[in-house]
Design a protein around this motif. Structure first.
Motif, PDB file in Angstrom:
ATOM      1  N   LEU A  42      16.687 -15.267  -7.973  1.00 38.33           N
ATOM      2  CA  LEU A  42      16.872 -13.756  -8.975  1.00 38.33           C
ATOM      3  C   LEU A  42      16.639 -12.470  -7.523  1.00 38.33           C
ATOM      4  O   LEU A  42      17.893 -11.375  -7.214  1.00 38.33           O
ATOM      5  CB  LEU A  42      16.215 -13.314  -9.438  1.00 38.33           C
ATOM      6  N   ALA A  43      15.683 -12.839  -6.831  1.00 39.51           N
ATOM      7  CA  ALA A  43      15.399 -12.108  -5.397  1.00 39.51           C
ATOM      8  C   ALA A  43      16.921 -11.851  -4.616  1.00 39.51           C
ATOM      9  O   ALA A  43      17.587 -10.664  -4.490  1.00 39.51           O
ATOM     10  CB  ALA A  43      14.552 -11.985  -4.364  1.00 39.51           C
ATOM     11  N   LYS A  44      17.561 -13.625  -4.069  1.00 38.55           N
ATOM     12  CA  LYS A  44      18.448 -13.569  -3.506  1.00 38.55           C
ATOM     13  C   LYS A  44      19.715 -13.183  -4.419  1.00 38.55           C
ATOM     14  O   LYS A  44      20.604 -12.148  -3.735  1.00 38.55           O
ATOM     15  CB  LYS A  44      18.555 -14.602  -2.983  1.00 38.55           C
ATOM     16  N   GLY A  76      11.243  -5.903  -2.773  1.00 38.66           N
ATOM     17  CA  GLY A  76       9.858  -6.026  -2.380  1.00 38.66           C
ATOM     18  C   GLY A  76       9.072  -5.870  -3.329  1.00 38.66           C
ATOM     19  O   GLY A  76       7.737  -6.492  -3.381  1.00 38.66           O
ATOM     20  N   GLU A  77       8.827  -4.929  -3.797  1.00 43.42           N
ATOM     21  CA  GLU A  77       7.803  -4.260  -4.917  1.00 43.42           C
ATOM     22  C   GLU A  77       7.833  -5.399  -6.067  1.00 43.42           C
ATOM     23  O   GLU A  77       6.790  -5.446  -6.776  1.00 43.42           O
ATOM     24  CB  GLU A  77       8.271  -2.301  -5.781  1.00 43.42           C
ATOM     25  N   GLN A  78       8.767  -5.660  -6.739  1.00 42.32           N
ATOM     26  CA  GLN A  78       8.181  -6.691  -7.727  1.00 42.32           C
ATOM     27  C   GLN A  78       8.104  -7.680  -7.486  1.00 42.32           C
ATOM     28  O   GLN A  78       7.749  -8.739  -8.127  1.00 42.32           O
ATOM     29  CB  GLN A  78       9.928  -6.652  -8.435  1.00 42.32           C
ATOM     30  N   TRP A  79       8.324  -8.262  -6.360  1.00 40.07           N
ATOM     31  CA  TRP A  79       8.001  -9.726  -5.843  1.00 40.07           C
ATOM     32  C   TRP A  79       6.105  -9.805  -6.071  1.00 40.07           C
ATOM     33  O   TRP A  79       5.667 -10.382  -6.077  1.00 40.07           O
ATOM     34  CB  TRP A  79       8.696 -10.552  -4.254  1.00 40.07           C
ATOM     35  N   LEU A  80       5.869  -8.379  -5.350  1.00 43.03           N
ATOM     36  CA  LEU A  80       4.561  -8.164  -4.532  1.00 43.03           C
ATOM     37  C   LEU A  80       4.073  -8.598  -6.791  1.00 43.03           C
ATOM     38  O   LEU A  80       2.852  -8.504  -6.274  1.00 43.03           O
ATOM     39  CB  LEU A  80       4.055  -7.401  -3.814  1.00 43.03           C
ATOM     40  N   ILE A  81       4.082  -7.593  -7.131  1.00 38.87           N
ATOM     41  CA  ILE A  81       3.734  -7.551  -8.328  1.00 38.87           C
ATOM     42  C   ILE A  81       3.507  -8.973  -9.709  1.00 38.87           C
ATOM     43  O   ILE A  81       2.704  -8.878 -10.204  1.00 38.87           O
ATOM     44  CB  ILE A  81       4.599  -6.131  -9.092  1.00 38.87           C
ATOM     45  N   ARG A  82       4.782  -9.591  -8.939  1.00 35.31           N
ATOM     46  CA  ARG A  82       4.799 -11.002  -9.399  1.00 35.31           C
ATOM     47  C   ARG A  82       3.506 -11.571  -9.351  1.00 35.31           C
ATOM     48  O   ARG A  82       2.978 -12.429 -10.252  1.00 35.31           O
ATOM     49  CB  ARG A  82       6.096 -11.099  -9.490  1.00 35.31           C
ATOM     50  N   LYS A  83       3.405 -11.688  -7.880  1.00 34.18           N
ATOM     51  CA  LYS A  83       2.321 -12.612  -7.002  1.00 34.18           C
ATOM     52  C   LYS A  83       0.477 -11.763  -7.368  1.00 34.18           C
ATOM     53  O   LYS A  83       0.029 -12.225  -6.769  1.00 34.18           O
ATOM     54  CB  LYS A  83       1.812 -11.862  -5.365  1.00 34.18           C
ATOM     55  N   LYS A 110      -3.284  -5.013  -3.964  1.00 34.68           N
ATOM     56  CA  LYS A 110      -3.316  -4.095  -2.946  1.00 34.68           C
ATOM     57  C   LYS A 110      -2.693  -3.916  -1.975  1.00 34.68           C
ATOM     58  O   LYS A 110      -2.435  -2.526  -1.753  1.00 34.68           O
ATOM     59  CB  LYS A 110      -5.106  -4.920  -3.111  1.00 34.68           C
ATOM     60  N   SER A 111      -1.238  -4.848  -1.746  1.00 33.36           N
ATOM     61  CA  SER A 111      -0.266  -4.134  -1.111  1.00 33.36           C
ATOM     62  C   SER A 111       0.604  -3.410  -1.539  1.00 33.36           C
ATOM     63  O   SER A 111       0.793  -2.329   0.106  1.00 33.36           O
ATOM     64  CB  SER A 111       0.350  -5.702  -0.715  1.00 33.36           C
ATOM     65  N   THR A 112       0.890  -2.946  -3.053  1.00 34.49           N
ATOM     66  CA  THR A 112       1.841  -2.056  -3.173  1.00 34.49           C
ATOM     67  C   THR A 112       0.625  -1.057  -2.849  1.00 34.49           C
ATOM     68  O   THR A 112       1.942  -0.001  -2.521  1.00 34.49           O
ATOM     69  CB  THR A 112       2.459  -2.619  -4.608  1.00 34.49           C
ATOM     70  N   GLY A 167       0.180   6.633 -14.656  1.00 35.55           N
ATOM     71  CA  GLY A 167       1.265   5.926 -15.924  1.00 35.55           C
ATOM     72  C   GLY A 167       2.054   4.672 -15.179  1.00 35.55           C
ATOM     73  O   GLY A 167       1.864   3.203 -15.323  1.00 35.55           O
ATOM     74  N   LYS A 168       2.552   4.869 -13.504  1.00 32.00           N
ATOM     75  CA  LYS A 168       3.131   3.660 -13.059  1.00 32.00           C
ATOM     76  C   LYS A 168       1.846   2.525 -12.016  1.00 32.00           C
ATOM     77  O   LYS A 168       2.514   1.565 -12.688  1.00 32.00           O
ATOM     78  CB  LYS A 168       3.775   3.986 -11.361  1.00 32.00           C
ATOM     79  N   ALA A 169       0.739   2.838 -12.825  1.00 33.22           N
ATOM     80  CA  ALA A 169       0.378   1.589 -12.214  1.00 33.22           C
ATOM     81  C   ALA A 169      -0.398   1.160 -13.423  1.00 33.22           C
ATOM     82  O   ALA A 169      -0.434  -0.072 -12.838  1.00 33.22           O
ATOM     83  CB  ALA A 169      -1.291   2.695 -11.864  1.00 33.22           C
ATOM     84  N   VAL A 170      -0.377   1.526 -14.519  1.00 29.69           N
ATOM     85  CA  VAL A 170      -0.337   1.256 -15.505  1.00 29.69           C
ATOM     86  C   VAL A 170       0.624   0.223 -16.217  1.00 29.69           C
ATOM     87  O   VAL A 170       0.534  -0.576 -16.577  1.00 29.69           O
ATOM     88  CB  VAL A 170      -0.848   2.239 -16.916  1.00 29.69           C
ATOM     89  N   GLY A 171       2.118   0.663 -15.480  1.00 32.19           N
ATOM     90  CA  GLY A 171       3.069   0.242 -16.309  1.00 32.19           C
ATOM     91  C   GLY A 171       3.225  -1.135 -15.084  1.00 32.19           C
ATOM     92  O   GLY A 171       3.882  -1.781 -15.918  1.00 32.19           O
ATOM     93  N   ASP A 172       2.884  -0.423 -13.896  1.00 35.04           N
ATOM     94  CA  ASP A 172       2.892  -2.229 -13.084  1.00 35.04           C
ATOM     95  C   ASP A 172       2.424  -3.566 -13.431  1.00 35.04           C
ATOM     96  O   ASP A 172       2.691  -4.769 -13.457  1.00 35.04           O
ATOM     97  CB  ASP A 172       2.868  -1.263 -11.299  1.00 35.04           C
ATOM     98  N   VAL A 173       1.485  -2.728 -13.814  1.00 37.78           N
ATOM     99  CA  VAL A 173       0.101  -3.931 -14.070  1.00 37.78           C
ATOM    100  C   VAL A 173      -0.104  -3.923 -15.468  1.00 37.78           C
ATOM    101  O   VAL A 173       0.410  -5.157 -15.893  1.00 37.78           O
ATOM    102  CB  VAL A 173      -0.955  -3.139 -14.315  1.00 37.78           C
ATOM    103  N   PHE A 174       0.951  -3.018 -16.306  1.00 37.30           N
ATOM    104  CA  PHE A 174       1.029  -3.427 -18.465  1.00 37.30           C
ATOM    105  C   PHE A 174       1.918  -4.618 -18.001  1.00 37.30           C
ATOM    106  O   PHE A 174       2.045  -5.271 -18.995  1.00 37.30           O
ATOM    107  CB  PHE A 174       1.530  -2.454 -18.487  1.00 37.30           C
ATOM    108  N   TYR A 175       2.986  -4.157 -16.892  1.00 38.04           N
ATOM    109  CA  TYR A 175       4.349  -5.126 -17.050  1.00 38.04           C
ATOM    110  C   TYR A 175       3.890  -6.998 -17.583  1.00 38.04           C
ATOM    111  O   TYR A 175       4.395  -7.269 -18.510  1.00 38.04           O
ATOM    112  CB  TYR A 175       4.867  -5.507 -16.812  1.00 38.04           C
TER     113      TYR A 175
END
Length: 434
Positions: free
Chosen positions: A84-86, A139-146, A150-152, A279-287
């Motif tokens: 998907l990333a590629k 890059g952002e979504q890959w780090l969220i997946r993993k 802390k890195s984001t 809001g974004k912090a909750v959203g990124d973790v909530f997803y």
């Protein structure tokens, strides 16, 4: 009471939210510290031109890769996520080329329609911004997946620091629109590099994985088909929503001039801070949390309601303060030229509060397979907001009334979206026997 608080803070979800929020807090604190300097260096008209450029870009950037990056979080296997990333990077490159062709052939038409001739030298930067933004999303979504929150957080902090230092230095050297626009154009590229750096720290082999296209065509086709609702439904929805969000800047510029767009832009930026911070912090973790909950058979409606109510309580204070003291606060912080922005901000607060609340709703819709509904709802939103802005201009000849009508409409629509999504999630739970 203290024991209950400690138990809440020990929960993994809360810890992750706090981690993301801490980085975002640092980033937004830097933005706030630099804002009084930057607004005084450039002024409302220059800021308005930047707002128009950012709005043009924001309409295209979310669909640069047809929202494929958002799907990176969902697959069970990393191999599918990498495909998907590629795929996202390839699509973004193609879209950027199309954008370049459009800009080259229709540059004068675009500048005339939106009354933004000041951007004639910088509109060619739009295709570059589209590509850099897509790389940032991947890059952002890959780090969220993993779950590398802390890195984001670190990337958000460093990005804000570098961007604001550059804006200030540019304003001290030459406080013109071109400087702000050029810095903004490369801003997402800076963040993309930071995210890539942290991704490599998490996985040193990521470069070779992303550049390995052996037998990839079939896998990319498979993941595209599996997640086809993203390009078919989510991409148009995100585009229409971006147009809806950008309407005030474009229409205020056309109706009342760049200064009005500048007032709106700074007001929206300030009121976006709680959303960006919490809001974004909750959203990124909530997803990833709700995606996991769906896979394990948990009650999704309960998760959505709990998170939404939590945000509703948190948002009362910051948005309430702006409603009560907007003009005075903006005049004090940004200078006397920005008092009108405070009047705008009073009304924008109403809309922003409910926008702040609906982060769990937005993140839940892909998991609920409700992206077709979201597309239809967003089309209704675009039409309704356009009418509200037009009424403010044609009936009242007032920029403040136009912003007020736009904001009240936005608030009511966000309430409706939250309630409808909760209804969809309850039906989803019943169908699974939860």
């Amino acid at each position: 009471m203290m024991n209950r608080l400690k138990n809440v803070l020990r929960k993994k979800f809360v810890k992750n939210v706090m981690m993301v929020a801490t980085g975002t807090l640092g980033a937004q604190a830097i933005t706030l510290l630099f804002a009084p300097i930057i607004t005084r260096l450039y002024g409302p008209e220059v800021y308005g031109i930047l707002g128009v450029f950012n709005t043009m870009v924001s309409m295209i950037v979310p669909v640069a890769a047809l929202t494929i990056p958002v799907a990176i979080v969902l697959p069970k296997e990393d191999r599918s996520a990498l495909s998907l990333a590629k795929l996202a990077i390839l699509i973004a490159g193609f879209v950027s080329v199309i954008m370049l062709i459009i800009v080259l052939f229709f540059q004068d038409f675009i500048l005339d329609v939106f009354n933004i001739k000041e951007l004639s030298l910088y509109i060619l930067l739009v295709p570059l911004v589209v590509l850099l933004s897509a790389l940032m999303q991947v890059g952002e979504q890959w780090l969220i997946r993993k779950k590398e929150f802390k890195s984001t957080a670190k990337a958000a902090f460093l990005h804000s620091l570098l961007l604001n230092i550059t804006k200030t230095a540019g304003g001290l050297w030459l406080p013109v629109a071109g400087v702000l626009v050029t810095i903004a154009a490369f801003g997402n590229g800076i963040k993309a590099l930071l995210l890539y750096y942290f991704t490599r720290k998490e996985d040193p082999t990521i470069s070779s994985k992303l550049t390995d296209f052996s037998d990839e065509r079939l896998r990319m086709k498979d993941v595209f088909i599996e997640h086809k609702d993203f390009p078919i439904f989510r991409a148009p929805q995100v585009f229409i929503n971006a147009v809806s969000q950008g309407l005030p800047v474009m229409m205020l510029t056309a109706f009342f001039g760049p200064a009005a767009a500048g007032f709106y832009s700074i007001g929206k930026t300030v009121l976006g801070l709680p959303s960006a911070l919490i809001g974004k912090a909750v959203g990124d973790v909530f997803y990833p949390r709700i995606a996991e909950a769906s896979n394990t058979g948990e009650n999704l409606s309960a998760l959505i309601i709990k998170s939404t109510l939590g945000l509703a309580v948190v948002g009362i204070l910051p948005f309430g303060i702006v409603i009560a003291f907007g003009p005075m606060l903006f005049g004090f912080v940004f200078g006397a030229d920005w008092v009108t922005a405070g009047e705008y901000a009073r009304w924008i607060s109403l809309w922003s509060y409910f926008l702040f609340m609906n982060q769990p709703t937005i993140k839940a819709l892909p998991v609920l397979s409700a992206q077709a509904f979201h597309l239809k709802f967003t089309m209704v939103t675009l039409i309704t907001r356009s009418i509200a802005l037009a009424l403010g201009y044609y009936l009242f000849q007032s920029d403040v009334v136009a912003v007020a009508l736009f904001s009240i409409t936005g608030g009511l629509l966000n309430i409706a979206l939250i309630l409808i999504t909760i209804g969809i999630s309850r039906k989803f739970d019943l169908e699974r026997g939860v």
